[in-house]
Design an enzyme around this catalytic site. Structure first.
Site, PDB file in Angstrom:
ATOM      1  N   ARG A 111     -13.081 -11.162   4.669  1.00 23.97           N
ATOM      2  CA  ARG A 111     -12.365 -10.910   3.410  1.00 23.97           C
ATOM      3  C   ARG A 111     -12.324 -12.155   2.534  1.00 23.97           C
ATOM      4  NH1 ARG A 111      -6.850 -11.649   1.730  1.00 23.97           N
ATOM      5  NH2 ARG A 111      -6.354 -12.480   3.776  1.00 23.97           N
ATOM      6  N   HIS A 139      -5.048 -13.772  11.341  1.00 21.91           N
ATOM      7  CA  HIS A 139      -4.470 -13.583  10.011  1.00 21.91           C
ATOM      8  C   HIS A 139      -4.708 -12.200   9.426  1.00 21.91           C
ATOM      9  CE1 HIS A 139      -2.969 -14.650   6.089  1.00 21.91           C
ATOM     10  NE2 HIS A 139      -4.146 -14.451   5.514  1.00 21.91           N
ATOM     11  N   GLU A 183      -9.004 -20.127  -4.845  1.00 22.32           N
ATOM     12  CA  GLU A 183      -8.941 -20.215  -3.395  1.00 22.32           C
ATOM     13  C   GLU A 183     -10.344 -20.238  -2.808  1.00 22.32           C
ATOM     14  OE1 GLU A 183      -6.363 -17.162  -1.918  1.00 22.32           O
ATOM     15  OE2 GLU A 183      -4.691 -17.758  -3.184  1.00 22.32           O
ATOM     16  N   LYS A 234       9.306   0.545  10.745  1.00 20.54           N
ATOM     17  CA  LYS A 234       9.953   0.290  12.036  1.00 20.54           C
ATOM     18  C   LYS A 234      10.949  -0.865  12.000  1.00 20.54           C
ATOM     19  CE  LYS A 234       6.166  -2.486  13.965  1.00 20.54           C
ATOM     20  NZ  LYS A 234       5.238  -2.600  15.087  1.00 20.54           N
ATOM     21  N   ALA A 247       0.825  -1.208   0.000  1.00 17.46           N
ATOM     22  CA  ALA A 247       0.000   0.000   0.000  1.00 17.46           C
ATOM     23  C   ALA A 247       0.863   1.264   0.000  1.00 17.46           C
ATOM     24  CB  ALA A 247      -0.931  -0.009   1.220  1.00 17.46           C
ATOM     25  N   HIS A 249      -6.885 -17.362   9.804  1.00 22.95           N
ATOM     26  CA  HIS A 249      -6.578 -18.247   8.683  1.00 22.95           C
ATOM     27  C   HIS A 249      -6.732 -19.678   9.169  1.00 22.95           C
ATOM     28  CE1 HIS A 249      -4.738 -20.146   5.258  1.00 22.95           C
ATOM     29  NE2 HIS A 249      -4.744 -18.980   4.636  1.00 22.95           N
ATOM     30  N   ARG A 306     -13.149 -18.626   4.527  1.00 16.48           N
ATOM     31  CA  ARG A 306     -12.248 -18.796   5.670  1.00 16.48           C
ATOM     32  C   ARG A 306     -12.966 -18.823   7.013  1.00 16.48           C
ATOM     33  NH1 ARG A 306      -7.278 -14.790   3.777  1.00 16.48           N
ATOM     34  NH2 ARG A 306      -6.405 -16.238   2.257  1.00 16.48           N
ATOM     35  N   THR A 362       2.917  -7.713   3.605  1.00 19.81           N
ATOM     36  CA  THR A 362       2.985  -7.992   2.165  1.00 19.81           C
ATOM     37  C   THR A 362       3.982  -9.112   1.870  1.00 19.81           C
ATOM     38  OG1 THR A 362       2.399  -5.720   1.561  1.00 19.81           O
ATOM     39  CG2 THR A 362       3.559  -7.027  -0.100  1.00 19.81           C
ATOM     40  N   TYR A 413       4.730 -11.680   3.326  1.00 16.25           N
ATOM     41  CA  TYR A 413       4.303 -13.039   3.655  1.00 16.25           C
ATOM     42  C   TYR A 413       3.014 -13.449   2.941  1.00 16.25           C
ATOM     43  CZ  TYR A 413       7.838 -12.301   7.177  1.00 16.25           C
ATOM     44  OH  TYR A 413       9.027 -12.017   7.807  1.00 16.25           O
ATOM     45  N   GLU A 462      -4.315  -2.906   5.029  1.00 14.21           N
ATOM     46  CA  GLU A 462      -5.012  -3.656   6.077  1.00 14.21           C
ATOM     47  C   GLU A 462      -5.436  -2.800   7.264  1.00 14.21           C
ATOM     48  OE1 GLU A 462      -4.534  -7.688   8.834  1.00 14.21           O
ATOM     49  OE2 GLU A 462      -2.999  -7.212   7.350  1.00 14.21           O
TER      50      GLU A 462
END
Length: 517
Positions: A384, A349, A116, A36, A14, A241, A288, A44, A46, A373
């Site tokens: 989502r 998740h 998915e 940080k 983003a 998740h 999910r 992102t 992962y 997010e």
């Protein structure tokens, strides 16, 4: 005092997408990106599955993708937002490719689309099982080519600067003027004055401890926005998740992509029974929230600590080609997917709520924008749809960029006071921080998890108040420290999740309360 035209807080898809677009359009403008950790450490990085985009209009359609998103969101999506995001998808994908992102192709040279949970068609564009990592690589490469972008790694945003910090507050003007930022290596607090600020700070998974997110996902942007009086909504909708590797010690778990179930893997209990047959006609490809709640129910019935993902019937060569990272991670854990079942359990998740923004990414605070997010756009509703998150970030980063093109910034004409830490000291020991962090995470897992109740939520408030009071007392006396600030932010996030959970009187999507039946 550091002055910039644009301050971007976060270095995921983003924030980087926005920064690249602004820097290319306005080479005379300055952009500072603070993050940080290392510049490439974000949620992102992962993201395994990919980007859900309608490309093959003979088999698929915008209408189908819109409908799948609305079904997953369980009646709480903003339909106009859903339509806007999905129809913009193909354009945003083309930009990623121009910037150098690579996506898997089939033997004919077409995109090798994945499917998915919750999707009615194959539409997930991916790069093996490390799509987020590849997108991040391309974006960072472009960022480093642009001379008007400065990236400051190991810089932690403490608080947004609003009129509350001004010596002479401006009446009736809730605006953001930048942020106070801790240089984690020197310990000095910088005052960064910005004409426009973008929060792109990612998720909140560390609030639960057991999570697929990296440890940096502590809800910092949402907490800062909350303290600055921005509107925050839908925090009760935490997506767990369904298939994170079971880690008996807790902490960050490795995510087994939903695409693995799309590829044909089965969920089984300890006895080998394929239990999803009892819960949903879509079995392993249910959304999910349903799969997570089903696993949670199985574990409560049996007393087991985890279930299993069975890939042993799949073609191993094809599996390794599609999921090389997952295959290797399993091997590293002494799991051979060709003959072993993978022990899995749901883990925190993704957050579907957050800072309320309009279609331009504008928050309720002037000059403060948010993307990714940390936001509540109306796309996800109560849950989502898989692989809609990277899509949302790309589309909203573009929308925020468009808004800047049509609404130029103005230099600030007043002085912002420096960070004041007089009377504070460096804590002699960190045991209060680690103890309260462990207490907070256990509280959220046990009282505010996949299945909730009013009794547990009410008790959670009382426990949280005790933690809050102890940490606030410590914060007021201490020199600024990242771990203390993160804990303070996570307490704010926990408060928002619990209070907004109690306000919801019906079960929707990812929110399930046994007292709402």
């Amino acid at each position: 005092m550091i002055k910039t035209n644009y301050l971007v807080i976060g270095s995921g898809v983003a924030g980087l997408t926005f920064a690249v677009k602004i820097a290319e359009k306005f080479p005379e403008k300055t952009i500072i990106i603070i993050t940080k950790d290392n510049e490439n450490e974000s949620n992102t990085k992962y993201a395994q599955g990919g980007v859900a985009i309608v490309l093959d209009t003979e088999e698929d359609s915008f209408k189908k993708h819109i409908q799948d998103t609305l079904i997953a969101g369980d009646g709480l999506c903003d339909k106009s937002v859903v339509e806007m995001v999905i129809k913009e998808g193909p354009k945003r994908l083309k930009e990623l490719i121009v910037w150098g992102a690579n996506f898997d192709l089939d033997a004919e040279g077409n995109f090798d689309l994945g499917k998915e949970g919750g999707h009615s068609e194959y539409r997930v564009v991916h790069h093996k099982d490390i799509t987020g990592f590849e997108v991040l690589r391309a974006l960072l490469n472009r960022v480093h080519q642009l001379k008007n972008i400065t990236v400051l790694p190991h810089h932690f945003a403490i608080d947004l600067i609003t009129e509350h910090q001004l010596e002479t507050p401006i009446p009736n003007d809730l605006s953001c003027y930048g942020a106070y930022v801790l240089n984690e290596k020197s310990g000095k607090v910088l005052t960064i004055q910005a004409e426009r600020t973008l929060l792109a700070s990612g998720g909140i998974g560390s609030v639960y401890g057991h999570t697929t997110n990296p440890v940096i996902a502590t809800g910092d942007g949402i907490a800062m926005a909350y303290r600055a009086k921005a509107q925050i909504k839908d925090m009760e909708f935490i997506q767990f998740h369904p298939t994170a590797t079971y880690n008996p010690k807790g902490g960050t778990s490795f995510l087994i992509s939903e695409a693995v179930r799309g590829f044909g893997a089965y969920l089984r209990n300890k006895k080998g029974y394929r239990f999803m047959l009892d819960y949903d006609e879509r079995v392993e490809l249910a959304s999910r929230d349903i799969v997570s709640q089903s696993i949670d129910n199985e574990l409560k019935k049996t007393g087991d600590t985890h279930v299993f993902l069975d890939c042993t019937h799949l073609d191993i060569k094809s599996f390794k080609k599609h999921f090389p990272n997952i295959y290797q991670e399993c091997l590293d854990k002494h799991i051979n997917v060709k003959k072993d079942w993978i022990p899995v359990v749901p883990a925190a998740h993704y957050l579907c709520g957050g800072i309320v923004v309009d279609k331009h990414g504008k928050t309720s605070i002037n000059n403060l924008f948010a993307c990714g997010e940390c936001t509540r756009t109306g796309l996800h509703g109560a849950n989502r749809l898989a692989s809609n998150s990277l899509l949302e970030a790309l589309v909203y980063a573009h929308n925020i960029y468009n808004y800047q093109c049509n609404h130029q910034t103005k230099p600030l004409s007043f002085i912002i006071p420096k960070w004041n830490d007089k009377g504070t000291n460096i804590p002699k020991e960190h045991v209060l921080i680690t103890h309260n962090l462990n207490q907070l995470q256990a509280l959220m897992r046990d009282y505010v998890g996949i299945v909730r109740s009013n009794d547990r939520l009410t008790k959670a408030i009382a426990h949280l108040d005790f933690i809050y009071n102890e940490v606030e007392e410590l914060y007021k006396k201490s020199k600024i420290d990242t771990s203390l600030c993160e804990l303070r932010n996570m307490i704010n996030i926990a408060h928002l999740i619990i209070s907004q959970s109690l306000e919801r009187k019906e079960n929707k999507g990812g929110y399930y309360n046994i007292d709402n039946l």
